[in-house]
Motif scaffolding. Structure first.
Motif, mmCIF file in Angstrom:
data_model
loop_
_atom_site.group_PDB
_atom_site.id
_atom_site.type_symbol
_atom_site.label_atom_id
_atom_site.label_comp_id
_atom_site.label_asym_id
_atom_site.label_seq_id
_atom_site.Cartn_x
_atom_site.Cartn_y
_atom_site.Cartn_z
ATOM 1 N N ALA A 233 -0.573 0.649 -1.752
ATOM 2 C CA ALA A 233 -1.781 0.733 -2.580
ATOM 3 C C ALA A 233 -1.525 1.725 -3.707
ATOM 4 O O ALA A 233 -0.724 2.660 -3.563
ATOM 5 C CB ALA A 233 -2.970 1.183 -1.743
ATOM 6 N N ALA A 234 -2.213 1.531 -4.835
ATOM 7 C CA ALA A 234 -1.987 2.383 -6.000
ATOM 8 C C ALA A 234 -2.446 3.817 -5.780
ATOM 9 O O ALA A 234 -1.939 4.742 -6.420
ATOM 10 C CB ALA A 234 -2.693 1.791 -7.222
ATOM 11 N N SER A 235 -3.417 4.026 -4.889
ATOM 12 C CA SER A 235 -3.927 5.368 -4.609
ATOM 13 C C SER A 235 -4.743 5.320 -3.327
ATOM 14 O O SER A 235 -4.848 4.272 -2.677
ATOM 15 C CB SER A 235 -4.798 5.872 -5.770
ATOM 16 O OG SER A 235 -6.071 5.239 -5.755
ATOM 17 N N THR A 236 -5.360 6.437 -2.992
ATOM 18 C CA THR A 236 -6.222 6.490 -1.808
ATOM 19 C C THR A 236 -7.619 5.940 -2.086
ATOM 20 O O THR A 236 -8.416 5.815 -1.151
ATOM 21 C CB THR A 236 -6.380 7.939 -1.321
ATOM 22 O OG1 THR A 236 -6.975 8.730 -2.363
ATOM 23 C CG2 THR A 236 -5.032 8.532 -0.929
ATOM 24 N N ARG A 237 -7.919 5.597 -3.334
ATOM 25 C CA ARG A 237 -9.260 5.089 -3.658
ATOM 26 C C ARG A 237 -9.519 3.780 -2.923
ATOM 27 O O ARG A 237 -8.625 2.949 -2.745
ATOM 28 C CB ARG A 237 -9.411 4.899 -5.167
ATOM 29 C CG ARG A 237 -9.486 6.213 -5.942
ATOM 30 C CD ARG A 237 -9.918 5.969 -7.384
ATOM 31 N NE ARG A 237 -8.904 5.246 -8.126
ATOM 32 C CZ ARG A 237 -7.963 5.823 -8.859
ATOM 33 N NH1 ARG A 237 -7.897 7.142 -8.937
ATOM 34 N NH2 ARG A 237 -7.080 5.098 -9.520
ATOM 35 N N SER A 238 -10.768 3.595 -2.531
ATOM 36 C CA SER A 238 -11.135 2.411 -1.744
ATOM 37 C C SER A 238 -10.753 1.123 -2.456
ATOM 38 O O SER A 238 -10.221 0.192 -1.834
ATOM 39 C CB SER A 238 -12.637 2.432 -1.459
ATOM 40 O OG SER A 238 -12.999 3.585 -0.738
ATOM 41 N N ASP A 239 -11.028 1.036 -3.757
ATOM 42 C CA ASP A 239 -10.718 -0.189 -4.508
ATOM 43 C C ASP A 239 -9.224 -0.501 -4.461
ATOM 44 O O ASP A 239 -8.833 -1.671 -4.336
ATOM 45 C CB ASP A 239 -11.175 -0.050 -5.962
ATOM 46 C CG ASP A 239 -12.685 -0.121 -6.100
ATOM 47 O OD1 ASP A 239 -13.358 -0.469 -5.112
ATOM 48 O OD2 ASP A 239 -13.192 0.185 -7.196
ATOM 49 N N ASP A 240 -8.397 0.535 -4.587
ATOM 50 C CA ASP A 240 -6.955 0.299 -4.587
ATOM 51 C C ASP A 240 -6.455 -0.147 -3.216
ATOM 52 O O ASP A 240 -5.580 -1.018 -3.116
ATOM 53 C CB ASP A 240 -6.223 1.570 -5.031
ATOM 54 C CG ASP A 240 -6.389 1.857 -6.515
ATOM 55 O OD1 ASP A 240 -6.573 0.891 -7.282
ATOM 56 O OD2 ASP A 240 -6.334 3.037 -6.900
ATOM 57 N N VAL A 241 -7.006 0.433 -2.154
ATOM 58 C CA VAL A 241 -6.618 0.018 -0.809
ATOM 59 C C VAL A 241 -7.031 -1.430 -0.558
ATOM 60 O O VAL A 241 -6.252 -2.249 -0.045
ATOM 61 C CB VAL A 241 -7.245 0.952 0.245
ATOM 62 C CG1 VAL A 241 -7.015 0.414 1.660
ATOM 63 C CG2 VAL A 241 -6.673 2.363 0.115
ATOM 64 N N ILE A 242 -8.249 -1.776 -0.951
ATOM 65 C CA ILE A 242 -8.746 -3.141 -0.744
ATOM 66 C C ILE A 242 -7.972 -4.135 -1.602
ATOM 67 O O ILE A 242 -7.645 -5.242 -1.150
ATOM 68 C CB ILE A 242 -10.250 -3.191 -1.026
ATOM 69 C CG1 ILE A 242 -11.010 -2.460 0.091
ATOM 70 C CG2 ILE A 242 -10.750 -4.632 -1.124
ATOM 71 C CD1 ILE A 242 -12.478 -2.293 -0.161
ATOM 72 N N ASN A 243 -7.633 -3.742 -2.834
ATOM 73 C CA ASN A 243 -6.843 -4.644 -3.686
ATOM 74 C C ASN A 243 -5.469 -4.918 -3.076
ATOM 75 O O ASN A 243 -4.987 -6.062 -3.129
ATOM 76 C CB ASN A 243 -6.673 -4.021 -5.073
ATOM 77 C CG ASN A 243 -7.928 -4.110 -5.910
ATOM 78 O OD1 ASN A 243 -8.822 -4.908 -5.626
ATOM 79 N ND2 ASN A 243 -8.029 -3.283 -6.943
ATOM 80 N N ALA A 244 -4.855 -3.905 -2.499
ATOM 81 C CA ALA A 244 -3.553 -4.095 -1.864
ATOM 82 C C ALA A 244 -3.667 -5.044 -0.671
ATOM 83 O O ALA A 244 -2.839 -5.948 -0.493
ATOM 84 C CB ALA A 244 -2.975 -2.755 -1.424
ATOM 85 N N LEU A 245 -4.697 -4.866 0.134
ATOM 86 C CA LEU A 245 -4.900 -5.749 1.280
ATOM 87 C C LEU A 245 -5.227 -7.170 0.847
ATOM 88 O O LEU A 245 -4.734 -8.147 1.439
ATOM 89 C CB LEU A 245 -6.048 -5.209 2.147
ATOM 90 C CG LEU A 245 -5.703 -4.014 3.032
ATOM 91 C CD1 LEU A 245 -6.971 -3.321 3.525
ATOM 92 C CD2 LEU A 245 -4.828 -4.446 4.207
ATOM 93 N N THR A 246 -6.022 -7.322 -0.210
ATOM 94 C CA THR A 246 -6.385 -8.652 -0.707
ATOM 95 C C THR A 246 -5.171 -9.373 -1.264
ATOM 96 O O THR A 246 -4.950 -10.571 -1.001
ATOM 97 C CB THR A 246 -7.470 -8.535 -1.789
ATOM 98 O OG1 THR A 246 -8.611 -7.844 -1.248
ATOM 99 C CG2 THR A 246 -7.901 -9.904 -2.281
ATOM 100 N N THR A 247 -4.343 -8.656 -2.041
ATOM 101 C CA THR A 247 -3.123 -9.257 -2.599
ATOM 102 C C THR A 247 -2.196 -9.709 -1.482
ATOM 103 O O THR A 247 -1.630 -10.808 -1.525
ATOM 104 C CB THR A 247 -2.403 -8.238 -3.503
ATOM 105 O OG1 THR A 247 -3.276 -7.862 -4.573
ATOM 106 C CG2 THR A 247 -1.114 -8.837 -4.068
#
Length: 251
Positions: A233-247
């Motif tokens: 993930a790009a960072s610890t931010r929720s959006d970045d974690v979710i984007n990594a999981l979605t991708t």
């Protein structure tokens, strides 16, 4: 489209910082198990460290490595400085840390890459002078990349270790409770300490569960520890974690 329905995810963030990520993952449809792997214990100050706080106005920069370091550091500094010195540039490793500083009416600089290497690439370090001073507010056991780099250029770097991270006493029993109901699809690990504690708690299962980490360095550490699959993930931010999981899921 963000859709994590059906995924079972372990959130290992410290209990006091887990809620935002927990809520975001649940809103995206995931089943989330809270398993804090870090517990914060403040450390007492030495006489030398107290002097660093008294000498705050002698530093050109203050680099804050985490929200916890920001909260503990500002609390200590406020005992000595009812008003912040005006000529110091504050640096925050990321947005979460910066938010804590902003609430104290400070205006930190944040690197685009949220780590020590990103900090060192900031333009504020382009014209270093021998004798400049940097104070780093952090937890015990952090990396020494900033000091190793800047001291070769004549900058004095003081590391103020404000807290230590330890494994919560009930972490193993909490993991056993999760494991008895289902084998999760992914675990979120945001530091080397969390990775180490995860390996300790989960044992052989840690190798089989996909790890979501926040840097290539942490991914390399996870793989060297036996974790078979990592996504970054790009960072610890929720959006970045979710984007990594979605991708990952869409792929």
């Amino acid at each position: 489209m963000v859709d994590l329905a059906g995924l079972s995810i372990i959130n290992t963030r410290p209990r006091a910082r887990a809620e935002q990520l927990q809520s975001a993952l649940v809103a995206a449809g995931a089943r989330v198990h809270l398993l804090p792997l870090l517990e914060i214990q403040p450390l007492p100050l030495t006489d030398e460290q107290r002097q660093w706080l008294l000498d705050l106005d002698r530093y050109r920069w203050v680099f804050v490595v985490s929200p916890t370091a920001a909260e503990l550091g500002l609390r200590l500094l406020s005992d000595y400085w009812p008003q912040w010195p005006v000529d110091i540039q504050w640096l925050a490793v990321g947005e979460s840390t910066a938010d804590v500083l902003r609430r104290a009416l400070l205006d930190p600089i944040i690197p685009s890459e949220e780590n020590s290497e990103g900090i060192l690439r900031l333009p504020v370090f382009e014209q270093l002078q021998r004798g400049d001073r940097l104070l780093v507010l952090r937890g015990e056991g952090g990396r020494n990349v900033v000091r190793d780099s800047l001291q070769t250029q004549g900058v004095r770097v003081d590391y103020l270790n404000l807290y230590q991270r330890r494994l919560p006493e009930n972490a193993t029993s909490e993991w056993q409770s999760i494991e008895s109901t289902e084998m999760p699809d992914a675990v979120i690990l945001t530091s080397g300490e969390a990775l180490h504690h995860w390996i300790t708690v989960a044992g052989v299962d840690a190798a089989q569960i996909m790890a979501v980490v926040i840097s290539p360095r942490l991914a390399a550490l996870a793989k060297s520890a036996g974790v078979k699959t990592c996504i970054i993930a790009a960072s610890t931010r929720s959006d970045d974690v979710i984007n990594a999981l979605t991708t990952w899921r869409n792929a």
